[in-house]
Write an enzyme that holds these catalytic residues in place. Structure first.
Site, PDB file in Angstrom:
ATOM      1  N   GLN A  92      15.732  46.828  33.086  1.00  0.00           N
ATOM      2  CA  GLN A  92      15.313  47.923  32.205  1.00  0.00           C
ATOM      3  C   GLN A  92      14.574  47.365  30.982  1.00  0.00           C
ATOM      4  O   GLN A  92      14.061  48.123  30.173  1.00  0.00           O
ATOM      5  CB  GLN A  92      16.529  48.738  31.744  1.00  0.00           C
ATOM      6  CG  GLN A  92      17.129  49.571  32.856  1.00  0.00           C
ATOM      7  CD  GLN A  92      18.303  50.399  32.363  1.00  0.00           C
ATOM      8  OE1 GLN A  92      18.935  50.081  31.359  1.00  0.00           O
ATOM      9  NE2 GLN A  92      18.619  51.461  33.085  1.00  0.00           N
ATOM     10  N   ARG A 173      37.113  47.738  47.701  1.00  0.00           N
ATOM     11  CA  ARG A 173      36.183  48.832  47.389  1.00  0.00           C
ATOM     12  C   ARG A 173      36.052  49.904  48.477  1.00  0.00           C
ATOM     13  O   ARG A 173      35.457  50.956  48.206  1.00  0.00           O
ATOM     14  CB  ARG A 173      34.805  48.257  47.054  1.00  0.00           C
ATOM     15  CG  ARG A 173      34.803  47.267  45.883  1.00  0.00           C
ATOM     16  CD  ARG A 173      35.319  47.862  44.589  1.00  0.00           C
ATOM     17  NE  ARG A 173      35.137  46.927  43.474  1.00  0.00           N
ATOM     18  CZ  ARG A 173      35.327  47.238  42.199  1.00  0.00           C
ATOM     19  NH1 ARG A 173      35.715  48.443  41.852  1.00  0.00           N
ATOM     20  NH2 ARG A 173      35.152  46.330  41.251  1.00  0.00           N
TER      21      ARG A 173
HETATM   22  C1  LIG Z   1      40.538  50.319  41.862  1.00  0.00           C
HETATM   23  C2  LIG Z   1      39.986  49.338  40.889  1.00  0.00           C
HETATM   24  C3  LIG Z   1      40.148  49.566  39.522  1.00  0.00           C
HETATM   25  C4  LIG Z   1      39.650  48.627  38.601  1.00  0.00           C
HETATM   26  N1  LIG Z   1      39.808  48.867  37.265  1.00  0.00           N
HETATM   27  C5  LIG Z   1      39.384  47.953  36.358  1.00  0.00           C
HETATM   28  C6  LIG Z   1      39.573  48.138  34.948  1.00  0.00           C
HETATM   29  O1  LIG Z   1      40.132  49.138  34.523  1.00  0.00           O
HETATM   30  N2  LIG Z   1      39.094  47.188  34.104  1.00  0.00           N
HETATM   31  C7  LIG Z   1      38.507  46.041  34.546  1.00  0.00           C
HETATM   32  O2  LIG Z   1      38.121  45.191  33.747  1.00  0.00           O
HETATM   33  N3  LIG Z   1      38.295  45.850  35.872  1.00  0.00           N
HETATM   34  C8  LIG Z   1      38.716  46.762  36.784  1.00  0.00           C
HETATM   35  N4  LIG Z   1      38.498  46.551  38.115  1.00  0.00           N
HETATM   36  C9  LIG Z   1      37.738  45.367  38.530  1.00  0.00           C
HETATM   37  C10 LIG Z   1      38.673  44.226  38.940  1.00  0.00           C
HETATM   38  O3  LIG Z   1      39.482  43.826  37.874  1.00  0.00           O
HETATM   39  C11 LIG Z   1      37.859  43.009  39.433  1.00  0.00           C
HETATM   40  O4  LIG Z   1      37.084  42.503  38.367  1.00  0.00           O
HETATM   41  C12 LIG Z   1      36.911  43.348  40.556  1.00  0.00           C
HETATM   42  O5  LIG Z   1      37.543  44.143  41.515  1.00  0.00           O
HETATM   43  C13 LIG Z   1      36.401  42.040  41.207  1.00  0.00           C
HETATM   44  O6  LIG Z   1      37.385  41.522  42.047  1.00  0.00           O
HETATM   45  P1  LIG Z   1      37.896  40.018  41.962  1.00  0.00           P
HETATM   46  O7  LIG Z   1      38.408  39.643  40.648  1.00  0.00           O
HETATM   47  O8  LIG Z   1      38.841  39.854  43.093  1.00  0.00           O
HETATM   48  O9  LIG Z   1      36.559  39.187  42.003  1.00  0.00           O
HETATM   49  P2  LIG Z   1      35.751  38.372  43.073  1.00  0.00           P
HETATM   50  O10 LIG Z   1      34.623  37.786  42.358  1.00  0.00           O
HETATM   51  O11 LIG Z   1      35.458  39.254  44.240  1.00  0.00           O
HETATM   52  O12 LIG Z   1      36.708  37.174  43.408  1.00  0.00           O
HETATM   53  C14 LIG Z   1      37.288  36.973  44.678  1.00  0.00           C
HETATM   54  C15 LIG Z   1      38.579  36.210  44.496  1.00  0.00           C
HETATM   55  O13 LIG Z   1      38.308  34.891  44.021  1.00  0.00           O
HETATM   56  C16 LIG Z   1      39.362  34.462  43.170  1.00  0.00           C
HETATM   57  N5  LIG Z   1      38.814  34.237  41.818  1.00  0.00           N
HETATM   58  C17 LIG Z   1      37.643  34.697  41.304  1.00  0.00           C
HETATM   59  N6  LIG Z   1      37.459  34.243  40.067  1.00  0.00           N
HETATM   60  C18 LIG Z   1      38.530  33.502  39.770  1.00  0.00           C
HETATM   61  C19 LIG Z   1      38.921  32.792  38.618  1.00  0.00           C
HETATM   62  N7  LIG Z   1      38.183  32.767  37.503  1.00  0.00           N
HETATM   63  N8  LIG Z   1      40.085  32.128  38.650  1.00  0.00           N
HETATM   64  C20 LIG Z   1      40.852  32.127  39.758  1.00  0.00           C
HETATM   65  N9  LIG Z   1      40.567  32.799  40.886  1.00  0.00           N
HETATM   66  C21 LIG Z   1      39.402  33.480  40.887  1.00  0.00           C
HETATM   67  C22 LIG Z   1      40.394  35.584  43.141  1.00  0.00           C
HETATM   68  O14 LIG Z   1      41.355  35.361  44.142  1.00  0.00           O
HETATM   69  C23 LIG Z   1      39.555  36.808  43.482  1.00  0.00           C
HETATM   70  O15 LIG Z   1      40.314  37.878  44.016  1.00  0.00           O
HETATM   71  C24 LIG Z   1      38.987  47.465  39.055  1.00  0.00           C
HETATM   72  C25 LIG Z   1      38.825  47.257  40.432  1.00  0.00           C
HETATM   73  C26 LIG Z   1      39.313  48.176  41.344  1.00  0.00           C
HETATM   74  C27 LIG Z   1      39.108  47.913  42.814  1.00  0.00           C
END
Ligand SMILES: Cc1cc2nc3c(=O)[nH]c(=O)nc-3n(C[C@H](O)[C@H](O)[C@H](O)COP(=O)(O)OP(=O)(O)OC[C@H]3O[C@@H](n4cnc5c(N)ncnc54)[C@H](O)[C@@H]3O)c2cc1C
Length: 227
Positions: A92, A173
């Site tokens: 944007q 998701r």
């Molecule tokens: C229903 C729902 C509600 C949500 N509500 C909120 C909210 O209110 N506020 C908010 O901020 N977010 C919210 N989220 C987002 C959520 O917190 C995650 O940021 C998002 O779903 C990405 O998933 P992930 O962390 O598993 O990341 P991905 O990048 O998909 O990571 C995959 C996996 O890798 C590992 N991993 C990744 N990074 C690290 C790390 N730094 N250290 C150690 N292990 C790691 C973990 O096992 C992780 O599960 C929501 C998500 C959902 C599905």
């Protein structure tokens, strides 16, 4: 309506995964395994990977999607997936958003279902559009004028994820707990990848596809269906 297309993927994704897995337990190199593994062997290795959780091998299959017409709100949720995922999004700062008409923003179904709410929503969008256009006319830079645009503003994004991250993404998701827009996006992506690697994605989706839901009191209570 969002548009989701699978642009590219690793050729023969299941073979690529099986070769990587088989290599761990073989004296042969990747090239020879790739040339000699029969389809029956590939299927066998894949089943073992999926059931045993040897999921690092799934990182050898990669998928690139074009996603058009999702809201900035949805794209923000999408880019929270940091691991095994790459994104490039319409800027944007550099693209002027065409805010004429009503096709530049997403209308959530809860607004669309109520005439009064829908009118209020449209008014708010028109207000943002006018403020954005006026600011540009007054010489405000696109990168600053965009602060006047709502989260509903449509965006285009190219997403690449490997199969391991896709399984994780679908688990979070496609779940009924996810918001409707990213859920629609995830379900469309799942539909697109399933035929390319049927064994890998056979039981993909929220946890309730494979076992009991672990969402506790947040559970929707409705086991998932891809119908
Ligand atoms: C229903 C729902 C509600 C949500 N509500 C909120 C909210 O209110 N506020 C908010 O901020 N977010 C919210 N989220 C987002 C959520 O917190 C995650 O940021 C998002 O779903 C990405 O998933 P992930 O962390 O598993 O990341 P991905 O990048 O998909 O990571 C995959 C996996 O890798 C590992 N991993 C990744 N990074 C690290 C790390 N730094 N250290 C150690 N292990 C790691 C973990 O096992 C992780 O599960 C929501 C998500 C959902 C599905």
């Amino acid at each position: 309506m969002m548009e989701v297309k699978l642009l590219y993927h690793t050729p023969e994704p299941e073979r690529a995964i099986a070769v990587a897995a088989r290599l761990c337990y073989s004296t042969l190199g990747g090239e020879e395994l790739s040339e000699t593994l029969t389809q029956k062997q590939v299927d066998g290795v894949l089943k073992t990977i999926v059931s045993s959780g040897h999921h690092s091998t799934l990182e050898h299959a990669s998928y690139t999607f074009s996603v058009e017409g999702i809201s900035r709100s949805c794209s923000h949720q999408l880019v929270r997936h940091r691991v095994g995922a790459s994104f490039n999004q319409q800027s944007q700062r550099y693209c002027e958003i065409d805010v004429t008409g009503d096709s530049w923003y997403v209308t959530p179904p809860s607004f669309a279902a109520d005439e009064e709410q829908l009118d209020a929503y449209w008014d708010a969008m028109s207000g943002c559009a006018k403020a954005y256009q006026d600011a540009l006319k007054e010489g405000v830079k696109k990168e600053d004028a965009r602060y006047l645009l709502p989260e509903a503003t449509k965006t285009n994004i190219v997403v690449t994820m490997n199969a391991r991250e896709l399984l994780h993404f679908f688990e979070l998701r496609c779940c009924n707990r996810a918001q409707w827009e990213i859920r629609e996006l995830a379900c469309k992506m799942l539909e697109l990848v399933k035929p390319t690697a049927p064994t890998v994605f056979k039981d993909a989706g929220p946890q309730c596809v494979r076992s009991a839901c672990k969402e506790g009191r947040m559970s929707c209570g409705n086991p998932w269906t891809d119908e």
